[in-house]
Every structure is written in structure tokens, then in C-alpha cells.
Design a protein around this motif. Structure first.
Motif, PDB file in Angstrom:
ATOM      1  N   UNK A 131       0.819  -1.213   0.000  1.00 46.44           N
ATOM      2  CA  UNK A 131       0.000   0.000   0.000  1.00 46.44           C
ATOM      3  C   UNK A 131       0.853   1.264   0.000  1.00 46.44           C
ATOM      4  N   UNK A 132       2.092   1.149   0.471  1.00 46.73           N
ATOM      5  CA  UNK A 132       2.941   2.332   0.608  1.00 46.73           C
ATOM      6  C   UNK A 132       3.357   2.899  -0.746  1.00 46.73           C
ATOM      7  N   UNK A 133       4.002   2.117  -1.632  1.00 44.30           N
ATOM      8  CA  UNK A 133       4.351   2.688  -2.944  1.00 44.30           C
ATOM      9  C   UNK A 133       3.128   3.037  -3.775  1.00 44.30           C
ATOM     10  N   UNK A 134       2.044   2.262  -3.613  1.00 47.83           N
ATOM     11  CA  UNK A 134       0.823   2.569  -4.360  1.00 47.83           C
ATOM     12  C   UNK A 134       0.287   3.944  -4.002  1.00 47.83           C
ATOM     13  N   UNK A 135       0.362   4.293  -2.710  1.00 49.87           N
ATOM     14  CA  UNK A 135      -0.149   5.583  -2.253  1.00 49.87           C
ATOM     15  C   UNK A 135       0.834   6.718  -2.494  1.00 49.87           C
ATOM     16  N   UNK A 136       2.136   6.446  -2.330  1.00 50.70           N
ATOM     17  CA  UNK A 136       3.135   7.502  -2.460  1.00 50.70           C
ATOM     18  C   UNK A 136       3.484   7.816  -3.909  1.00 50.70           C
ATOM     19  N   UNK A 182       2.121   1.110  -8.228  1.00 53.40           N
ATOM     20  CA  UNK A 182       1.465  -0.194  -8.213  1.00 53.40           C
ATOM     21  C   UNK A 182       2.402  -1.280  -8.742  1.00 53.40           C
ATOM     22  N   UNK A 183       3.289  -0.915  -9.651  1.00 49.83           N
ATOM     23  CA  UNK A 183       4.258  -1.884 -10.169  1.00 49.83           C
ATOM     24  C   UNK A 183       5.221  -2.319  -9.066  1.00 49.83           C
ATOM     25  N   UNK A 184       5.619  -1.371  -8.224  1.00 54.05           N
ATOM     26  CA  UNK A 184       6.470  -1.712  -7.082  1.00 54.05           C
ATOM     27  C   UNK A 184       5.679  -2.582  -6.108  1.00 54.05           C
ATOM     28  N   UNK A 185       4.422  -2.242  -5.906  1.00 56.70           N
ATOM     29  CA  UNK A 185       3.558  -3.047  -5.043  1.00 56.70           C
ATOM     30  C   UNK A 185       3.466  -4.474  -5.554  1.00 56.70           C
ATOM     31  N   UNK A 238      -4.338  -8.092 -11.609  1.00 52.27           N
ATOM     32  CA  UNK A 238      -3.182  -7.696 -10.794  1.00 52.27           C
ATOM     33  C   UNK A 238      -3.601  -6.832  -9.606  1.00 52.27           C
ATOM     34  N   UNK A 239      -4.431  -5.816  -9.867  1.00 51.39           N
ATOM     35  CA  UNK A 239      -4.836  -4.939  -8.769  1.00 51.39           C
ATOM     36  C   UNK A 239      -5.650  -5.684  -7.720  1.00 51.39           C
ATOM     37  N   UNK A 240      -6.475  -6.625  -8.151  1.00 51.40           N
ATOM     38  CA  UNK A 240      -7.240  -7.398  -7.165  1.00 51.40           C
ATOM     39  C   UNK A 240      -6.338  -8.335  -6.364  1.00 51.40           C
ATOM     40  N   UNK A 241      -5.333  -8.880  -7.024  1.00 50.47           N
ATOM     41  CA  UNK A 241      -4.362  -9.708  -6.315  1.00 50.47           C
ATOM     42  C   UNK A 241      -3.675  -8.905  -5.218  1.00 50.47           C
ATOM     43  N   UNK A 242      -3.294  -7.660  -5.527  1.00 49.35           N
ATOM     44  CA  UNK A 242      -2.579  -6.820  -4.568  1.00 49.35           C
ATOM     45  C   UNK A 242      -3.512  -6.318  -3.467  1.00 49.35           C
ATOM     46  N   UNK A 243      -4.543  -5.574  -3.883  1.00 46.23           N
ATOM     47  CA  UNK A 243      -5.351  -4.809  -2.930  1.00 46.23           C
ATOM     48  C   UNK A 243      -6.354  -5.663  -2.158  1.00 46.23           C
ATOM     49  N   UNK A 244      -6.821  -6.720  -2.755  1.00 43.44           N
ATOM     50  CA  UNK A 244      -7.786  -7.553  -2.057  1.00 43.44           C
ATOM     51  C   UNK A 244      -7.154  -8.878  -1.606  1.00 43.44           C
ATOM     52  N   UNK A 245      -6.648  -9.680  -2.517  1.00 43.40           N
ATOM     53  CA  UNK A 245      -6.136 -10.996  -2.144  1.00 43.40           C
ATOM     54  C   UNK A 245      -4.992 -10.945  -1.154  1.00 43.40           C
ATOM     55  N   UNK A 256      -8.617   0.493   4.413  1.00 44.72           N
ATOM     56  CA  UNK A 256      -7.248   0.948   4.182  1.00 44.72           C
ATOM     57  C   UNK A 256      -6.818   0.675   2.747  1.00 44.72           C
ATOM     58  N   UNK A 257      -7.147  -0.512   2.272  1.00 40.70           N
ATOM     59  CA  UNK A 257      -6.825  -0.883   0.900  1.00 40.70           C
ATOM     60  C   UNK A 257      -7.542   0.019  -0.095  1.00 40.70           C
ATOM     61  N   UNK A 258      -8.815   0.337   0.189  1.00 40.14           N
ATOM     62  CA  UNK A 258      -9.589   1.209  -0.700  1.00 40.14           C
ATOM     63  C   UNK A 258      -9.003   2.612  -0.751  1.00 40.14           C
TER      64      UNK A 258
END
Length: 212
Positions: free
Chosen positions: A22-27, A33-36, A124-131, A152-154
Motif C-alpha cells: 500500500x505504501x508505494x501505491x499511495x506515495x 502499483x508496479x512496485x507493489x 493484478x490490482x485485485x491480487x494486490x489490494x484484495x487478495x 485501508x486498501x480502498x
């Protein structure tokens, strides 16, 4: 490969790794998201105990999972298009979709954006943010953490769309929270939210192509 020894992971390390994407995705909205994704992939390779809960796929049956995802996507399309987005735009200004201007009436760009939206966005985004964040997070933090993790994920998911302006951030944040709640209440299975995300992206990108 089966003979390789992987380092044990402590509860504290696991909790940090679970939230780390969540950190690189937000910053770094967009590219973060690629780093995530890299964090998730490395963690799943090194710490195999995260795999089963992160990649749990089917809720009840494949057919029911698909039907549920499509139903949620349809409800979201109506709610966001008729009520939520107009309200957000009155408060924060228009949702900025300039980055997608080349999609309108251009079949090649439309198909390329559709592939990205379905494969990267939907899977990919569902794998990261949800799964990963919610699925493995519940395993580490306990079942009571499911809704806070979804929120938090949202929030991070919304921030990744900062290029759409604050109306876009809140819009995608609400959609992300809807996906998170769907994930939680469908037994933390990925297929319903993957289908919902794919259908939502398909609808949105197609509307852009048609000039709506």
C-alpha cells in the motif's frame, strides 16, 4: 525446488509485508502499483504460507462467482453514474480523464486500454489490494481486521488514481471499498472481485471509446 529452505517469517514481519504494497501505491500514484506488485510476488515466492489465502479463487462455484461479480459491477455502474460521481464532481470538480482521450473513436487504443484494464486492473490490482492485503491480512491480524483492511486498501487504491483529480480519487476509492466488501463477504475469494473489476473497467473504457 521442494528441497529449498525458505526463511521463517515472524508475525510482525508478516504484518509489515502484508501492508507494504500500500505504501508505494499511495506515495507514487500510477507507477507505484508496479512496485507493489513486485513486493507481492517476492513475498509469495519467499513466504509460501501467504499463497493459499492470497490466491483463494472460487466462491461457491465458478458460475456463482462470475454472476455475483457481474451483478455488483452492474449495481456500481448505475450508482456511480447516476448519483455518486455527479455528487463528487459538484464537490471536487470534474473527474479528469485526459490521459484516456486517445481512446475515443480509436479502435487500436481502445483494445490496448481494454487489455490493460482487464488484465492489469482486473487481475493484478485485485491480487494486490484484495487478495494479498485483505486475504493474507485477515490471516495475520484476525477476522476483525477484515473491514479496516478493506477500508485501508480502498484508500490506497483511490490514491493511485490521483491523476484523475480528487473526484477521481474518491470515486475509485468508493469502488475499491465496494470491491473490498464484496471480497470479504464472499469468503475472501478473488474470482467475484476480479469479475466485478473487469466488468467495471470494460464498461468504463467502452464508454470512453464511444465518447460518453
Amino acid at each position: 525446488m521442494d528441497g529449498l529452505k525458505y526463511p521463517a517469517i515472524s508475525s510482525t514481519q508478516g504484518k509489515f509485508l502484508c501492508l507494504a504494497p500500500l505504501i508505494p501505491a499511495a506515495l507514487l500514484p500510477g507507477v507505484g502499483v508496479l512496485i507493489s506488485l513486485a513486493i507481492v510476488v517476492v513475498t509469495l515466492v519467499v513466504h509460501r504460507e501467504a499463497l493459499p489465502v492470497t490466491l483463494a479463487l472460487r466462491y461457491r462455484s465458478i458460475f456463482f462467482s462470475i454472476l455475483l461479480g457481474l451483478g455488483v459491477a452492474a449495481l456500481l455502474a448505475v450508482a456511480m453514474g447516476t448519483a455518486v460521481d455527479p455528487l463528487l464532481e459538484r464537490i471536487f470538480g470534474p473527474i479528469k480523464l485526459d490521459d484516456f482521450a486517445a481512446v475515443e473513436d480509436n479502435l487500436g487504443n481502445y483494445l490496448l486500454m481494454l487489455a490493460i484494464g482487464l488484465l492489469f486492473g482486473g487481475i493484478v490490482e485485485e491480487l494486490i489490494f484484495r487478495g494479498f492485503v485483505i486475504g493474507w491480512g485477515v490471516k495475520l491480524f484476525g477476522s476483525r481486521a477484515a473491514i479496516p483492511l478493506a477500508m485501508l486498501s480502498a484508500a490506497a487504491f483511490g490514491i493511485t488514481h490521483l491523476y484523475q483529480g480528487w473526484a477521481g480519487v474518491f470515486s475509485t476509492g468508493i469502488i475499491g471499498l465496494s470491491f473490498g466488501l464484496l471480497y470479504v463477504f464472499s469468503g475472501r475469494k478473488l474470482l467475484p472481485v476480479i469479475v466485478a473489476h473487469m466488468a467495471t473497467n470494460f464498461y468504463g473504457i467502452t464508454m470512453l471509446y464511444l465518447g460518453h
